[in-house]
Design an enzyme around this catalytic site. Structure first.
Site, short mmCIF file in Angstrom:
data_model
loop_
_atom_site.label_atom_id
_atom_site.label_comp_id
_atom_site.label_asym_id
_atom_site.label_seq_id
_atom_site.Cartn_x
_atom_site.Cartn_y
_atom_site.Cartn_z
N SER A 1 0.86 -1.18 0.00
CA SER A 1 0.00 0.00 0.00
C SER A 1 0.90 1.23 0.00
CB SER A 1 -0.96 -0.03 1.20
OG SER A 1 -1.92 1.00 1.11
N HIS B 240 -2.75 -1.13 -3.22
CA HIS B 240 -3.93 -0.29 -3.04
C HIS B 240 -3.79 0.95 -3.93
CE1 HIS B 240 -4.43 -2.07 1.28
NE2 HIS B 240 -4.88 -2.87 0.34
N ASP C 139 -4.16 -4.79 6.07
CA ASP C 139 -4.52 -5.68 4.97
C ASP C 139 -3.33 -6.59 4.66
OD1 ASP C 139 -6.00 -6.83 2.94
OD2 ASP C 139 -5.57 -5.24 1.49
#
EC number: 3.1.1.61
Length: 200
Positions: free
Chosen positions: A17, A44, A141
């Protein structure tokens, strides 16, 4: 699988991310053309606009770079970036070769694509032949999915949080007891380059 065992790796899955693009730029370009496994990547990215990542890395990498379509068969020596707005999963049913599945199911951990979704589906498909890598990111995540991979016999490398732009993602994987090893990007790159198909 506590150490990287090149002979057993069927696929590599990577989650990232915030700060992840910079981390990937230290990993993917060093992979030689003879790298023997597919690499599936979730970063992401902002939804609603095309991803620039495939074009960015295609210019820098020896491996083929793809933004896959639904049902594409997964090929060795290819890097697949999850398209914006879609979960990317691995399907391997009835002994068929693993393929990509794209889903517009609701976001997981506020993200679509979700690292957890990729990791959990890949664990089902590849089991102990799967290596997961959790890179820089600002949320948790990937921790649950990496734990699933480890429980299935696969391995997880977490980026050393001290070297991550956003350490929350690797820290969450470590806290979940999902990481077999905590490595710098340089250590990961050195290990990955050992896994090549010498017949090429």
């Amino acid at each position: 699988m506590t150490m990287f065992d090149a002979a057993r790796i069927g696929a590599v899955v990577i989650g990232a991310s915030a700060g992840g693009v910079e981390a990937l730029n230290l990993l993917l370009p060093v992979l030689p053309k003879a790298f023997a496994a597919p690499v599936l990547v979730v970063v992401h990215v902002r939804q609603g606009q095309p991803s620039l990542l495939p074009g960015l890395f295609a210019a820098r990498c020896a491996l083929a770079i793809e933004e896959p379509f639904d049902k594409d068969e997964i090929a060795p020596g290819t890097v697949y970036f999850a398209p914006p707005g879609y979960h990317m999963l691995v399907e391997a049913e009835g002994g068929a070769a693993p393929s990509i599945a794209l889903s517009i199911d609701p976001p997981v951990r506020f993200s679509r694509p979700s690292v957890d979704v990729l990791f959990e589906s890949a664990a089902h498909a590849y089991g102990e032949r799967l290596l997961s890598i959790v890179l820089s990111g600002a949320n948790d995540d990937g921790a649950r999915g990496a734990r699933t991979i480890r429980e299935a016999g696969g391995a997880c490398w977490a980026q050393d949080p001290a070297t991550a732009t956003a350490p929350a993602m690797p820290l969450a994987a470590i806290a979940a007891d999902a990481a077999n090893e905590v490595l710098t990007l340089e250590q990961m790159a050195m290990r990955l380059t050992q896994y090549v198909d010498h017949s090429k």
